[in-house]
Design an enzyme around this catalytic site. Structure first.
Site, PDB file in Angstrom:
ATOM      1  N   ASP A 169       0.848  -1.197   0.000  1.00 52.50           N
ATOM      2  CA  ASP A 169       0.000   0.000   0.000  1.00 52.50           C
ATOM      3  C   ASP A 169       0.885   1.249   0.000  1.00 52.50           C
ATOM      4  O   ASP A 169       1.865   1.326   0.735  1.00 52.50           O
ATOM      5  CB  ASP A 169      -0.927   0.004   1.222  1.00 52.50           C
ATOM      6  N   ILE A 170       0.511   2.205  -0.809  1.00 47.59           N
ATOM      7  CA  ILE A 170       1.305   3.419  -0.963  1.00 47.59           C
ATOM      8  C   ILE A 170       1.256   4.293   0.303  1.00 47.59           C
ATOM      9  O   ILE A 170       2.146   5.125   0.519  1.00 47.59           O
ATOM     10  CB  ILE A 170       0.819   4.207  -2.213  1.00 47.59           C
ATOM     11  N   ASN A 180     -12.797  -2.298   3.280  1.00 48.83           N
ATOM     12  CA  ASN A 180     -13.611  -1.090   3.385  1.00 48.83           C
ATOM     13  C   ASN A 180     -14.726  -1.199   2.351  1.00 48.83           C
ATOM     14  O   ASN A 180     -14.461  -1.482   1.182  1.00 48.83           O
ATOM     15  CB  ASN A 180     -12.752   0.156   3.124  1.00 48.83           C
ATOM     16  N   HIS A 186     -10.993  -5.042  -3.162  1.00 56.06           N
ATOM     17  CA  HIS A 186      -9.637  -5.311  -2.672  1.00 56.06           C
ATOM     18  C   HIS A 186      -9.690  -5.515  -1.172  1.00 56.06           C
ATOM     19  O   HIS A 186     -10.561  -4.981  -0.484  1.00 56.06           O
ATOM     20  CB  HIS A 186      -8.694  -4.140  -3.010  1.00 56.06           C
ATOM     21  N   HIS A 199      -7.271  -5.321   2.422  1.00 57.06           N
ATOM     22  CA  HIS A 199      -6.041  -4.807   3.031  1.00 57.06           C
ATOM     23  C   HIS A 199      -5.479  -5.902   3.940  1.00 57.06           C
ATOM     24  O   HIS A 199      -6.112  -6.257   4.943  1.00 57.06           O
ATOM     25  CB  HIS A 199      -6.337  -3.566   3.880  1.00 57.06           C
TER      26      HIS A 199
HETATM   27  P1  AMP Z   1      -9.656   1.824   0.122  1.00 56.78           P
HETATM   28  O1  AMP Z   1      -9.521   3.166   0.818  1.00 56.78           O
HETATM   29  O2  AMP Z   1     -10.142   0.714   0.997  1.00 56.78           O
HETATM   30  O3  AMP Z   1     -10.434   1.944  -1.176  1.00 56.78           O
HETATM   31  O4  AMP Z   1      -8.181   1.386  -0.224  1.00 56.78           O
HETATM   32  C1  AMP Z   1      -7.455   1.898  -1.280  1.00 56.78           C
HETATM   33  C2  AMP Z   1      -6.013   1.765  -0.885  1.00 56.78           C
HETATM   34  O5  AMP Z   1      -5.230   1.833  -2.043  1.00 56.78           O
HETATM   35  C3  AMP Z   1      -5.525   2.867   0.061  1.00 56.78           C
HETATM   36  O6  AMP Z   1      -5.022   2.270   1.266  1.00 56.78           O
HETATM   37  C4  AMP Z   1      -4.422   3.570  -0.731  1.00 56.78           C
HETATM   38  O7  AMP Z   1      -3.343   3.977   0.066  1.00 56.78           O
HETATM   39  C5  AMP Z   1      -4.032   2.489  -1.726  1.00 56.78           C
HETATM   40  N1  AMP Z   1      -3.475   2.996  -2.974  1.00 56.78           N
HETATM   41  C6  AMP Z   1      -3.998   3.958  -3.776  1.00 56.78           C
HETATM   42  N2  AMP Z   1      -3.219   4.140  -4.856  1.00 56.78           N
HETATM   43  C7  AMP Z   1      -2.191   3.257  -4.734  1.00 56.78           C
HETATM   44  C8  AMP Z   1      -1.052   2.969  -5.536  1.00 56.78           C
HETATM   45  N3  AMP Z   1      -0.817   3.616  -6.698  1.00 56.78           N
HETATM   46  N4  AMP Z   1      -0.203   2.011  -5.109  1.00 56.78           N
HETATM   47  C9  AMP Z   1      -0.425   1.369  -3.941  1.00 56.78           C
HETATM   48  N5  AMP Z   1      -1.493   1.587  -3.146  1.00 56.78           N
HETATM   49  C10 AMP Z   1      -2.362   2.527  -3.534  1.00 56.78           C
END
Ligand code: AMP
Length: 117
Positions: A33-34, A89, A102, A104
């Site tokens: 995760d970024i 989420n 997705h 986490h």
């Molecule tokens: P959600 O908020 O449950 O939809 O999770 C989306 C997740 O994707 C968040 O924790 C972000 O930090 C992660 N995210 C968004 N863009 C990227 C990316 N380019 N690379 C890795 N993680 C990402």
């Protein structure tokens, strides 16, 4: 989900956006995760963009959801000690920002203020 724009995750799958990929097979991709919320924080994504969230996935393809959980365990053993949280989420009000299902995978010692504490 809307087919108008590919999600960020589809763009990672298609290698249009770079990511720290830790696992990939025919059905799933997983990457760091970024913006990590735990010492180890991996995003696990089914490659299909058909399901916006885990509720849709559970009703549309329960076998794929079961496979997703098995992959989460495989990845948690690969990157940590095999113990993990798996967080979905579901809905913008619950913090979902990307509407391509997705999970986490969170592992390692949780700190004050991290999810669930
Ligand atoms: P959600 O908020 O449950 O939809 O999770 C989306 C997740 O994707 C968040 O924790 C972000 O930090 C992660 N995210 C968004 N863009 C990227 C990316 N380019 N690379 C890795 N993680 C990402």
């Amino acid at each position: 989900m809307s087919q108008s724009e590919p999600s960020i995750f589809t763009r990672i799958i298609d290698r249009e956006i770079p990511a720290d990929i830790v696992f990939e097979d025919d059905l799933f991709i997983a990457f760091t995760d970024i913006a990590p919320k735990a010492p180890i924080h991996i995003v696990l994504v089914p490659k299909t963009s058909e399901y916006a969230d885990v509720v849709q996935l559970a009703s549309g393809d329960p076998e794929l959801l079961a496979q997703m959980i098995a992959r989460a365990s495989t990845i948690a053993h690969q990157v940590s000690d095999g113990q993990f949280r798996l967080v979905f989420n579901t809905g913008a009000g619950a913090g979902q920002t990307i509407f391509h299902v997705h999970g986490h995978i969170m592992s390692g010692e949780m700190t004050e203020g991290s999810l669930g504490r």
